[in-house]
Design a protein around this motif. Structure first.
Motif, PDB file in Angstrom:
ATOM      1  N   LEU A 172       1.832   9.426  -2.023  1.00  0.00           N
ATOM      2  CA  LEU A 172       0.682   9.795  -2.856  1.00  0.00           C
ATOM      3  C   LEU A 172       0.616  11.301  -3.066  1.00  0.00           C
ATOM      4  O   LEU A 172       0.215  11.782  -4.117  1.00  0.00           O
ATOM      5  CB  LEU A 172      -0.615   9.319  -2.196  1.00  0.00           C
ATOM      6  N   LEU A 173       0.991  12.035  -2.025  1.00  0.00           N
ATOM      7  CA  LEU A 173       0.917  13.493  -2.118  1.00  0.00           C
ATOM      8  C   LEU A 173       2.061  14.078  -2.938  1.00  0.00           C
ATOM      9  O   LEU A 173       1.964  15.203  -3.427  1.00  0.00           O
ATOM     10  CB  LEU A 173       0.923  14.102  -0.715  1.00  0.00           C
ATOM     11  N   ALA A 174       3.139  13.305  -3.053  1.00  0.00           N
ATOM     12  CA  ALA A 174       4.268  13.792  -3.845  1.00  0.00           C
ATOM     13  C   ALA A 174       3.865  13.823  -5.319  1.00  0.00           C
ATOM     14  O   ALA A 174       2.969  13.105  -5.750  1.00  0.00           O
ATOM     15  CB  ALA A 174       5.456  12.880  -3.636  1.00  0.00           C
ATOM     16  N   SER A 175       4.492  14.663  -6.060  1.00  0.00           N
ATOM     17  CA  SER A 175       4.209  14.749  -7.500  1.00  0.00           C
ATOM     18  C   SER A 175       5.369  14.139  -8.269  1.00  0.00           C
ATOM     19  O   SER A 175       6.407  14.789  -8.434  1.00  0.00           O
ATOM     20  CB  SER A 175       3.998  16.205  -7.922  1.00  0.00           C
ATOM     21  N   ARG A 214       0.856  -1.188   0.000  1.00  0.00           N
ATOM     22  CA  ARG A 214       0.000   0.000   0.000  1.00  0.00           C
ATOM     23  C   ARG A 214       0.889   1.233   0.000  1.00  0.00           C
ATOM     24  O   ARG A 214       1.803   1.362   0.823  1.00  0.00           O
ATOM     25  CB  ARG A 214      -0.886  -0.043   1.247  1.00  0.00           C
ATOM     26  N   ALA A 215       0.605   2.123  -0.905  1.00  0.00           N
ATOM     27  CA  ALA A 215       1.415   3.340  -1.018  1.00  0.00           C
ATOM     28  C   ALA A 215       1.216   4.215   0.202  1.00  0.00           C
ATOM     29  O   ALA A 215       0.114   4.294   0.752  1.00  0.00           O
ATOM     30  CB  ALA A 215       1.003   4.103  -2.278  1.00  0.00           C
ATOM     31  N   SER A 216       2.286   4.851   0.621  1.00  0.00           N
ATOM     32  CA  SER A 216       2.155   5.737   1.779  1.00  0.00           C
ATOM     33  C   SER A 216       1.465   7.032   1.349  1.00  0.00           C
ATOM     34  O   SER A 216       1.484   7.414   0.174  1.00  0.00           O
ATOM     35  CB  SER A 216       3.526   6.055   2.367  1.00  0.00           C
ATOM     36  N   LEU A 217       0.879   7.691   2.334  1.00  0.00           N
ATOM     37  CA  LEU A 217       0.181   8.940   2.037  1.00  0.00           C
ATOM     38  C   LEU A 217       1.156   9.999   1.532  1.00  0.00           C
ATOM     39  O   LEU A 217       0.858  10.764   0.621  1.00  0.00           O
ATOM     40  CB  LEU A 217      -0.543   9.423   3.296  1.00  0.00           C
ATOM     41  N   ARG A 218       2.349  10.019   2.114  1.00  0.00           N
ATOM     42  CA  ARG A 218       3.354  11.007   1.682  1.00  0.00           C
ATOM     43  C   ARG A 218       3.692  10.803   0.211  1.00  0.00           C
ATOM     44  O   ARG A 218       3.814  11.759  -0.545  1.00  0.00           O
ATOM     45  CB  ARG A 218       4.637  10.861   2.500  1.00  0.00           C
TER      46      ARG A 218
END
Lengths: 443, 270
Positions: B185-188, B179-183
């Motif tokens: 996911l927020l990175a571009s 599962r991808a971390s939230l950080r």
């Protein structure tokens, strides 16, 4: 409480976290992103609208302020040009039918819509405005700063804590965030109804023919007296090539009667007034969802330090008999929450007093004005008399009026009403009381 | 470099359609469980031996969504090869081969949701001239390298010791994507874009769309005077079974002729 340090953008992951990308959340995110705020919009489903429980009419007039000419692009199924209210007993039905061709043309009034389309469209507006949409992520709780104010959320992802100056909870009817923050009082099942819906497929031409509409014109039928011994109501809405048929059922009565909602829908579909409309349809979906229907009496505290509630999470759903509205209240409350947060961030005060602009906006507009005006309506509409006695009374009066009993002469209407009132067992006092309550609510 | 090839598809395949040519609805688009497993194996390999994981997809700009997800899950680089949706496997493989030539290991899913045939990994291995191990049901990293289990017909399995460079295609059941971390996911993430070099011309243009039906297998009429005999003949019930196979050593052309003759004899092709 002013805590400029806690609002320092450098120390926060975002200015605002909006939980739930439904109509309330997306409208809040649109307002905030357009104001230049860093917004993270967190959605539990794989895309906005994916829960797909809704089967109703959306009244997007409030979108005039956010998305001019929204009707040119909003993904709707049919524009409602025909509204019917049906009062039903086991073998009789009296329908008041209203048609307005103008509603089929801009700027329109209400429309049936599939929420996977509508919510995704609205959320995309937020993304275009600059909001960051994160899907497939469940917010599991709230973070608090040392002063006890909400300072972010925890999620089910690794490294999943996220901080922000304000959290707007638009996480739906069973808002765990609102409960965690203690914004709701004691849970009372009587404040909720269970909405159950079948989506039935029929060819578009068949729907047009059966419901008497053409093109993208649609029909909204609200029904009283179709829920057996359970208090509630029924509905039928036309989509392009499906119809939504369902019931809303008061929870305590449903539990007490030990009836299955799908059996109640099946009974309604067999009614002579409904059966010809749904004949031959193929069941595509069945879903159920809680609806906060007690009106203003069940509203939670709408704000906390660093937190606001909007949409169903704030119980902002209007169930007042002839007015059954939710999405417009969600969109408006989300929009006003966004505006209030922009104001609070500008003032560097996100405490309850700093966020008071939210309550002020709700009070000044239809959101709370309608709820206050119609505060007695939910109780009246879902009362035993309205649900069980009046349908029998009204349809019997109609039956006597339209029956030709020759050689007997036609009886007077007043005599019929008096006889049927007695037969059904309605006391004059109750009838008058309900009439006054109805006038106060709807007048 | 460890490469992983991901196909952007509609995750609600319509079995009534013979060939999928329309771009997926973005709300329902993504990668198959097999492609997710491929990404997970690529990440595990990097975690064990180092290097960088490069996630690739071939498709239009909307396909970048799966590269962002792959980056969030841990891929170090993401490359989209620009090509219209619906390009045939041969074209896709050629486009990929032009980018992953330096990779020591190339991970793929063994099929995609839109009734893929699993042919891209085979074409890719051919174009690169490297080993291929397709349809893997288990993968193990050892000190000696990668050991994998391959599914064979009849429920049999084949244990392979992978020599790299190689193209490996895995089934979805082999690994669950982290599962991808939230950080993350927020990175571009930065997504590199590469042209496919004329691949558009080869895009599929079906002349007929019809429901998929497996090709019928033509069998000779069973021998036997009675119905019971014919059933026995068809099913070999009541008789000892024996493997019907032979091992021959032939030149490639002769071997191909022999295989075709056997397929005709067994009724697989007319």
């Amino acid at each position: 409480m002013r805590d400029a340090g806690a609002l320092d953008p450098a120390t926060l992951d975002a200015d605002v976290i909006v939980v739930g990308a439904g109509p309330a959340g997306s409208c809040a995110a649109i307002v905030l992103a357009r104001a230049g705020k860093r917004v993270v919009l967190i959605e539990r489903g794989p895309f906005p609208g994916s829960k797909n429980m809704y089967g109703g009419v959306v009244y997007p007039r409030i979108l005039d302020q956010l998305i001019p000419n929204w009707w040119l692009e909003a993904p709707v199924q049919r524009w409602v040009t025909r509204r019917s209210t049906m009062i039903m007993t086991d073998d009789k039905a009296l329908t008041v039918d209203f048609r307005c061709e103008a509603w089929g043309k801009p700027p329109h009034n209400g429309a049936t819509a599939f929420r996977p389309d509508f919510d995704a469209w609205l959320a995309d507006k937020a993304v275009v405005a600059g909001a960051r949409l994160i899907c497939s992520t469940t917010v599991t709780g709230l973070l608090h700063n040392e002063a006890g104010a909400v300072s972010g959320v925890t999620t089910d992802r690794p490294d999943g804590d996220l901080t922000a100056a304000v959290v707007i909870a638009c996480d739906g009817v069973n808002s765990f965030l609102a409960k965690q923050e203690g914004l709701y009082g004691e849970f009372d099942a009587a404040n909720y109804t269970l909405g159950v819906k079948e989506t039935l497929a029929l060819p578009k031409e068949t729907i047009d023919e059966r419901f008497g509409v053409r093109g993208t014109d649609g029909v909204d039928i609200e029904i009283v007296g179709c829920t057996g011994g359970v208090n509630g109501g029924g509905f039928i809405y036309t989509n392009l090539d499906t119809i939504a048929v369902g019931l809303v059922l008061k929870l305590p009565k449903l539990a007490a009667q030990k009836q299955r909602p799908e059996e109640l829908i099946a009974t309604m579909k067999r009614h002579p007034a409904i059966a010809p409309l749904v004949e031959g349809a193929e069941l595509k979906e069945y879903s159920a969802h809680l609806i906060p229907e007690a009106g203003i009496s069940m509203l939670p505290t709408l704000s906390g330090n660093g937190m606001l509630l909007a949409g169903d999470a704030a119980a902002l759903c209007l169930a007042a008999g002839i007015w059954l509205e939710g999405v417009n209240f969600a969109m408006a409350s989300g929009m006003y929450a966004g505006e209030a947060v922009v104001e609070a961030l500008r003032a560097q005060d996100v405490t309850v007093s700093g966020l008071a602009g939210y309550q002020r906006r709700l009070e000044a507009t239809f959101v709370l004005k309608d709820h206050r005006k119609l505060k007695r309506a939910p109780e009246l509409v879902l009362s035993d008399r309205v649900q069980h006695l009046y349908p029998e009374f009204v349809t019997s009066v109609a039956e006597r009026m339209f029956r030709v009993d020759n050689p007997a002469p036609k009886p007077g209407v007043r005599r019929i009403i008096a006889q049927e009132r007695k037969r059904v067992g309605i006391r004059r006092r109750d009838l008058a009381a309900d009439g006054v309550a109805g006038l106060r609510s709807f007048g | 470099m460890i490469a992983v090839c991901l196909k952007w598809v509609d995750r609600r395949p319509d079995p009534a359609r013979a060939i999928v040519v329309a771009e997926p609805d973005e709300r329902f688009a993504g990668v198959s469980a097999a492609d997710q497993a491929a990404l997970e194996w690529a990440l595990r390999q990097r975690d064990r031996v180092g290097g960088e994981v490069v996630a690739l997809t071939v498709g239009p700009s909307a396909a970048e969504a799966i590269l962002r997800d792959a980056s969030a899950a841990g891929a170090d680089r993401a490359i989209r090869i620009d090509l219209a949706f619906g390009a045939p496997s041969r074209t896709v493989a050629t486009a990929l081969a032009g980018v992953v030539g330096e990779a020591s290991t190339i991970w793929c899913g063994d099929y995609s949701f839109d009734r893929g045939t699993g042919s891209v990994p085979a074409f890719l291995a051919h174009d690169l001239g490297v080993a291929q191990a397709l349809g893997l049901v288990a993968v193990e990293f050892t000190d000696a390298g990668i050991v994998a289990l391959r599914r064979l017909d009849g429920g049999r399995r084949e244990r392979l010791s992978i020599t790299r460079p190689a193209v490996l295609s895995v089934e979805g059941s082999t690994a669950l994507l982290r599962r991808a971390s939230l950080r993350n996911l927020l990175a571009s993430p930065i997504i590199e874009r590469v042209g496919a070099g004329g691949g558009h011309a080869d895009a599929l243009h079906p002349v007929e769309a019809r429901p998929y039906r497996p090709r019928p297998r033509v069998l000779p009429a069973p021998a036997g005077a009675t119905a019971l005999d014919r059933v026995r003949s068809l099913t070999a019930a009541g008789s000892a079974t024996a493997a019907h196979g032979e091992t021959v050593t032939l030149e490639p052309a002769a071997a191909a002729d022999r295989i075709l003759a056997a397929l005709v004899e067994w009724g697989y092709i007319p």
